[in-house]
Design an enzyme around this catalytic site. Sequence first.
Site, short mmCIF file in Angstrom:
data_model
loop_
_atom_site.label_atom_id
_atom_site.label_comp_id
_atom_site.label_asym_id
_atom_site.label_seq_id
_atom_site.Cartn_x
_atom_site.Cartn_y
_atom_site.Cartn_z
N CYS A 138 18.84 -18.03 -29.28
CA CYS A 138 18.80 -17.75 -27.85
C CYS A 138 17.83 -18.67 -27.12
O CYS A 138 18.07 -19.05 -25.96
CB CYS A 138 18.45 -16.29 -27.60
SG CYS A 138 16.85 -15.78 -28.28
N HIS A 264 14.15 -11.74 -26.58
CA HIS A 264 15.40 -12.45 -26.35
C HIS A 264 15.26 -13.39 -25.16
O HIS A 264 14.74 -13.01 -24.11
CB HIS A 264 16.52 -11.44 -26.09
CG HIS A 264 17.89 -12.02 -26.03
ND1 HIS A 264 18.42 -12.86 -26.99
CD2 HIS A 264 18.87 -11.88 -25.08
CE1 HIS A 264 19.66 -13.19 -26.67
NE2 HIS A 264 19.95 -12.62 -25.51
#
Length: 311
Positions: A138, A264
């Site tokens: 990510c 994230h």
Amino acid sequence: MKSAVILLIGLLSAYSYLNQEENDCYTEFQSWKIEYGKSYTGQQEVFRFFNFQINRNKVNKHNSDPNKTYIMRMNQFSDLSEEEFSLLYLTHYISNEVIQQNQITDDQYQTYKNDKTQNSVDWRKITQVKDQGQCAGCWAFGAVGAAEAWFYVKNKTTILLSEQQLIDCDSQSFGCNGGYQNLALKYIANHGLNDARVYPYIQKQSASCKYDTGPYKTNGAQSVSSNNFKSYLTEYPLVVVVDATNWQFYGGGVFKDCNKSVNHAVLAVGFDENDNWFVKNSWGTSWGEKGFITLAPGNTCGITSYAYRAI
């Protein structure tokens, strides 16, 4: 005697109902497997169906609560437990590392005055939703998204850049085991990136770096303080890190069920007149609002804590 018969009938009815419920769920599970190209054998089929049942009940219970501001929806993660989802798709950042790794300040954190700051801005149409798959990259997708946005706004160039190059070649991060979006932005400025067609994504780290330089370079990277977050976001998208622990089944609406323990990297792509944030994820278009999520105002999910932009 009569009461015993009534109890027996009630138990049989409940058993029949539960069987029907399980049959309906299994039919839905088979359709879901076809939709997402899933296939299991033996005990794996049993285990995945068990997870599917738990997740289906969770989604239905959530959606029946009128006080919720967003809906849940079964998606590509429906056969995963919460623990599996976290291990496969989230990176457990250490906040001090995220903020201290060669961070560049934004004018010593003085409040940035931007005459172009608007009541709302929406960059969702300028950026394409991608899918990182089962690779915890990510950080690379967030950095590439920020660079693509910079090229679009500053150079009027629409280009899809290579996340795979960062995963293979940025030695300061850890490929599919996580990384640092701020250092990835510095890599892009120093080395340049290739077009994604030249260096395509394969959902895993290659044995070696194919190209360590590329023709698409930015001028640098800059961290963005919470005071300046909205002003800078008015100019173009920012890469941020958030707490996505409870994002697994997000299906639409304004999300706020999270804390600020970031795990994230995503791309902040705007805000509306109510100060809700628009965010682009990297889990494909079948997740969320065609790949996007709307977060409640403020530092929801830690969105304004660790932000960076290409310059």
